[in-house]
Design a protein around this motif. Structure first.
Motif, PDB file in Angstrom:
ATOM      1  N   ARG A  41      18.403   3.210  10.305  1.00 22.33           N
ATOM      2  CA  ARG A  41      18.946   4.359   9.587  1.00 22.33           C
ATOM      3  C   ARG A  41      17.824   5.034   8.823  1.00 22.33           C
ATOM      4  NH1 ARG A  41      23.242   0.850   7.253  1.00 22.33           N
ATOM      5  NH2 ARG A  41      24.907   0.988   8.761  1.00 22.33           N
ATOM      6  N   VAL A  42      17.946   6.353   8.738  1.00 22.96           N
ATOM      7  CA  VAL A  42      17.032   7.144   7.921  1.00 22.96           C
ATOM      8  C   VAL A  42      17.907   7.934   6.958  1.00 22.96           C
ATOM      9  CG1 VAL A  42      15.325   8.991   7.886  1.00 22.96           C
ATOM     10  CG2 VAL A  42      15.362   7.372   9.788  1.00 22.96           C
ATOM     11  N   TYR A  43      17.602   7.885   5.680  1.00 19.33           N
ATOM     12  CA  TYR A  43      18.353   8.636   4.686  1.00 19.33           C
ATOM     13  C   TYR A  43      17.564   9.876   4.308  1.00 19.33           C
ATOM     14  CZ  TYR A  43      21.169   4.443   4.352  1.00 19.33           C
ATOM     15  OH  TYR A  43      21.997   3.400   4.648  1.00 19.33           O
ATOM     16  N   VAL A  44      18.258  10.999   4.258  1.00 17.34           N
ATOM     17  CA  VAL A  44      17.613  12.264   3.965  1.00 17.34           C
ATOM     18  C   VAL A  44      18.291  12.901   2.761  1.00 17.34           C
ATOM     19  CG1 VAL A  44      17.086  14.566   4.853  1.00 17.34           C
ATOM     20  CG2 VAL A  44      17.068  12.598   6.402  1.00 17.34           C
ATOM     21  N   ARG A  58      20.617  23.237  -0.765  1.00 16.16           N
ATOM     22  CA  ARG A  58      21.403  23.837   0.309  1.00 16.16           C
ATOM     23  C   ARG A  58      22.463  22.838   0.742  1.00 16.16           C
ATOM     24  NH1 ARG A  58      17.789  23.787   5.878  1.00 16.16           N
ATOM     25  NH2 ARG A  58      19.651  23.807   7.124  1.00 16.16           N
ATOM     26  N   THR A  59      23.582  23.363   1.166  1.00 11.45           N
ATOM     27  CA  THR A  59      24.675  22.507   1.608  1.00 11.45           C
ATOM     28  C   THR A  59      24.790  22.602   3.118  1.00 11.45           C
ATOM     29  OG1 THR A  59      25.843  22.879  -0.459  1.00 11.45           O
ATOM     30  CG2 THR A  59      27.132  22.068   1.389  1.00 11.45           C
ATOM     31  N   LEU A  60      24.813  21.463   3.769  1.00 13.22           N
ATOM     32  CA  LEU A  60      24.982  21.447   5.211  1.00 13.22           C
ATOM     33  C   LEU A  60      26.475  21.438   5.534  1.00 13.22           C
ATOM     34  CD1 LEU A  60      22.313  18.731   6.121  1.00 13.22           C
ATOM     35  CD2 LEU A  60      22.058  21.211   6.147  1.00 13.22           C
ATOM     36  N   PRO A  61      26.905  22.216   6.525  1.00  9.91           N
ATOM     37  CA  PRO A  61      28.327  22.222   6.874  1.00  9.91           C
ATOM     38  C   PRO A  61      28.741  20.867   7.449  1.00  9.91           C
ATOM     39  CG  PRO A  61      27.072  23.565   8.422  1.00  9.91           C
ATOM     40  CD  PRO A  61      26.124  23.126   7.349  1.00  9.91           C
ATOM     41  N   LEU A  62      29.895  20.397   7.061  1.00  6.62           N
ATOM     42  CA  LEU A  62      30.403  19.104   7.515  1.00  6.62           C
ATOM     43  C   LEU A  62      31.571  19.315   8.465  1.00  6.62           C
ATOM     44  CD1 LEU A  62      30.424  17.198   4.104  1.00  6.62           C
ATOM     45  CD2 LEU A  62      28.648  17.173   5.865  1.00  6.62           C
ATOM     46  N   SER A  63      31.759  18.363   9.352  1.00  2.00           N
ATOM     47  CA  SER A  63      32.917  18.389  10.240  1.00  2.00           C
ATOM     48  C   SER A  63      33.398  16.956  10.419  1.00  2.00           C
ATOM     49  CB  SER A  63      32.551  19.004  11.597  1.00  2.00           C
ATOM     50  OG  SER A  63      31.545  18.233  12.225  1.00  2.00           O
ATOM     51  N   GLU A  64      34.626  16.830  10.861  1.00  6.01           N
ATOM     52  CA  GLU A  64      35.186  15.505  11.108  1.00  6.01           C
ATOM     53  C   GLU A  64      34.524  14.904  12.347  1.00  6.01           C
ATOM     54  OE1 GLU A  64      37.458  13.717   9.355  1.00  6.01           O
ATOM     55  OE2 GLU A  64      37.367  15.289   7.832  1.00  6.01           O
ATOM     56  N   ALA A  65      34.207  13.622  12.289  1.00 10.36           N
ATOM     57  CA  ALA A  65      33.656  12.939  13.456  1.00 10.36           C
ATOM     58  C   ALA A  65      34.751  12.837  14.511  1.00 10.36           C
ATOM     59  CB  ALA A  65      33.161  11.551  13.069  1.00 10.36           C
ATOM     60  N   PRO A  66      34.418  13.021  15.786  1.00 12.91           N
ATOM     61  CA  PRO A  66      35.441  13.017  16.820  1.00 12.91           C
ATOM     62  C   PRO A  66      36.118  11.664  17.022  1.00 12.91           C
ATOM     63  CG  PRO A  66      33.259  13.285  17.778  1.00 12.91           C
ATOM     64  CD  PRO A  66      33.101  13.338  16.297  1.00 12.91           C
ATOM     65  N   LYS A  67      35.463  10.593  16.637  1.00 12.35           N
ATOM     66  CA  LYS A  67      36.084   9.275  16.724  1.00 12.35           C
ATOM     67  C   LYS A  67      35.498   8.381  15.640  1.00 12.35           C
ATOM     68  CE  LYS A  67      32.900   8.097  20.425  1.00 12.35           C
ATOM     69  NZ  LYS A  67      32.731   7.704  21.793  1.00 12.35           N
ATOM     70  N   ARG A  68      36.143   7.280  15.406  1.00 10.86           N
ATOM     71  CA  ARG A  68      35.711   6.360  14.356  1.00 10.86           C
ATOM     72  C   ARG A  68      34.304   5.837  14.643  1.00 10.86           C
ATOM     73  NH1 ARG A  68      37.686   0.578  12.812  1.00 10.86           N
ATOM     74  NH2 ARG A  68      37.014   0.564  10.657  1.00 10.86           N
ATOM     75  N   ASN A  69      33.470   5.792  13.619  1.00 10.66           N
ATOM     76  CA  ASN A  69      32.098   5.298  13.711  1.00 10.66           C
ATOM     77  C   ASN A  69      31.281   6.031  14.768  1.00 10.66           C
ATOM     78  OD1 ASN A  69      32.506   3.393  11.676  1.00 10.66           O
ATOM     79  ND2 ASN A  69      33.313   1.920  13.137  1.00 10.66           N
ATOM     80  N   TYR A  70      31.510   7.314  14.887  1.00  8.60           N
ATOM     81  CA  TYR A  70      30.780   8.120  15.861  1.00  8.60           C
ATOM     82  C   TYR A  70      29.315   8.201  15.460  1.00  8.60           C
ATOM     83  CZ  TYR A  70      29.234  12.188  18.475  1.00  8.60           C
ATOM     84  OH  TYR A  70      28.545  13.030  19.301  1.00  8.60           O
TER      85      TYR A  70
END
Length: 137
Positions: A73-76, A81-93
């Motif tokens: 994992r890399v944490y950024v 600025r705010t990045l647009p978020l969306s729902e992941a298409p499936k669990r743990n995507y």
């Protein structure tokens, strides 16, 4: 009798909450395995121009896969600025990028991809000219 049943239920709920808190913390308190990059790491995804993780980036080890690769994992931190978020298409995507090994790094970028990478990094022509002037083979 109703009071005793309510007290027992409340006590069970309280114990469940306390237990879940400590069980959750035990996972977070487990030891982490980290790697700090000593050289830049070229990364790529299937549909994008390759990018670079800079020297000093910390990678957190996640797991080893039987297919022959390790996941990190890399944490950024994204500031101002705010990045647009969306729902992941499936669990743990997860849609990971792949690191390019040192032996094939020169073959990863064609001239168009290199141009796009340099533009995305806002490298100017005069920056490249200075670099070429000071480059030792």
């Amino acid at each position: 009798m109703r009071i005793i049943i309510r007290l027992v239920k409340a006590l069970c709920c309280a114990l469940a909450i306390i237990a879940s808190f400590f069980l959750g913390r035990s996972g977070a308190m487990s030891s982490q395995h980290l790697h700090v990059l000593r050289t830049p790491l070229i990364i790529r995804s299937s549909d994008a121009v390759p990018g670079i993780l800079p020297t000093g980036t910390t990678l957190e080890y996640v797991e080893r896969f039987s297919e022959g690769f390790d996941r990190y994992r890399v944490y950024v931190n994204v500031e101002r600025r705010t990045l647009p978020l969306s729902e992941a298409p499936k669990r743990n995507y997860v849609s990971p990028v792949a690191a390019v090994d040192d032996d094939s790094a020169h073959a990863v970028l064609d001239s168009g991809q290199l141009r796009e990478l340099l533009r995305s990094l806002r490298v100017r022509k005069d920056d490249l000219e200075r670099l070429v002037d000071t480059y030792d083979e």
